[in-house]
Design an enzyme around this catalytic site. Structure first.
Site, short mmCIF file in Angstrom:
data_model
loop_
_atom_site.label_atom_id
_atom_site.label_comp_id
_atom_site.label_asym_id
_atom_site.label_seq_id
_atom_site.Cartn_x
_atom_site.Cartn_y
_atom_site.Cartn_z
N PRO A 92 0.83 -1.21 0.00
CA PRO A 92 0.00 0.00 0.00
C PRO A 92 0.86 1.26 0.00
O PRO A 92 1.84 1.34 0.75
CB PRO A 92 -0.81 -0.10 1.29
CG PRO A 92 -0.30 -1.26 2.04
CD PRO A 92 0.67 -2.02 1.19
N GLU A 93 0.54 2.20 -0.85
CA GLU A 93 1.24 3.48 -0.85
C GLU A 93 0.37 4.52 -0.15
O GLU A 93 -0.74 4.22 0.29
CB GLU A 93 1.59 3.89 -2.29
CG GLU A 93 2.55 2.88 -2.91
CD GLU A 93 3.68 3.49 -3.71
OE1 GLU A 93 3.99 4.68 -3.50
OE2 GLU A 93 4.27 2.78 -4.52
#
Ligand SMILES: [Zn+2]
Length: 286
Positions: free
Chosen positions: A2-3
């Site tokens: 996840p960014e």
């Protein structure tokens, strides 16, 4: 992994579904998920019992729920595969369920599910600004309204490093990550190995604006999909639906010039770039 836009979607989900509720009990199902808790899993659970959780906050890819009294907070990082799910208590346990929080209202549980267990949760003391102590060295991210553009540009150009390393340097700017770094560099027509001290201030400004733009666009997509996922406070919301210009497009034509996008090994990761739009800096090519 996840960014930042995905993590911000999770923060919004926590704010909506968890903030303001009082923990009845915390249960640790795998010690690795609370490995940063110095005094161990039992201490983690004991500190959370009876606590009311406040407004969900985020710095870079870290999330935390401050306790209502402001002394401590529940801090989390999703790592590679972590998810925070808000589930009906009757929902069967997920295979990789690591931590469960039950609430005094008997409603939906907060579950930390993490297949690879690179993520973690911990109860940490907060400083005067409400920031967990271990995050003191982490800079604000470009979506933070208090991000200091001028300070960042000065620090960026003063740093003896290369531009992609700088974008991933959490002490300079947080939350950018490999995907958005490649996207911001493509938009700015900058090669990832360009030395930062060769960047003009307008080029630095352009790079920052582009990083902000790609992350804002991804957040808009993630935010939309979160609403339809009503209970899934999921670290990967929106991840697959966003459109990327460079990242993951090896061999496909550059949207600007048609040259095939190239992938290069870079610090145990990959860098995707257009060899024509993003020229190798002269001093390195020699
Ligand atoms: Zn190109």
């Amino acid at each position: 992994m996840p960014e930042l836009p995905e993590v911000e979607v999770v923060r919004r989900g926590l704010a909506r579904w968890v903030s303001g509720r009082t923990v009845a009990a915390a249960e640790v199902l795998h010690p690795r998920a609370v490995r940063r808790q110095a005094a161990g899993g039992a201490d983690f659970a004991a500190r959370l019992g009876g606590v009311t959780l406040g407004e969900a906050r985020r710095r870079g890819k870290y999330l935390w729920l401050p306790f209502a009294d402001g002394t401590f907070g529940l801090l989390g990082h999703l790592g590679m595969s972590g998810q925070l799910l808000v589930q009906d208590p009757a929902t069967p346990d997920e295979t990789h369920l690591r931590v469960r929080l039950r609430f005094t209202d008997g409603g939906r549980e907060l579950r930390f599910v993490d297949q690879r267990t690179f993520g973690h949760l911990a109860v940490e003391e907060l400083d005067a600004d409400g920031l967990p102590h271990s995050l003191a060295h982490i800079a604000r991210d470009p979506l933070d309204p208090r991000f200091d553009d001028a300070g960042f540009l000065t620090a960026l150009r003063a740093k003896r490093t290369t531009v992609k390393r700088a974008l991933l340097d959490q002490s300079l700017i947080s939350g950018v990550g490999n995907i958005y770094a490649d996207e911001a560099l493509w938009r700015s027509k900058l090669h990832y190995d360009r030395p930062t001290d060769t960047l003009t201030r307008p080029l630095g400004q352009l790079l920052l604006a582009n990083a902000r733009e790609v992350m804002t666009a991804a957040l808009a997509v993630g935010g939309t999909s979160f609403d339809s996922l009503y209970v899934n406070v999921n670290g990967e919301s929106g991840y697959f639906s966003r459109s990327l210009d460079a990242y993951g497009r090896e061999g496909e034509p550059c949207y600007r010039c048609g040259t095939p996008i190239r992938r290069a090994a870079w610090m145990n990761r990959s860098s995707y770039f257009c060899p024509r739009c993003q020229r190798v800096p002269r001093q390195r090519a020699a």
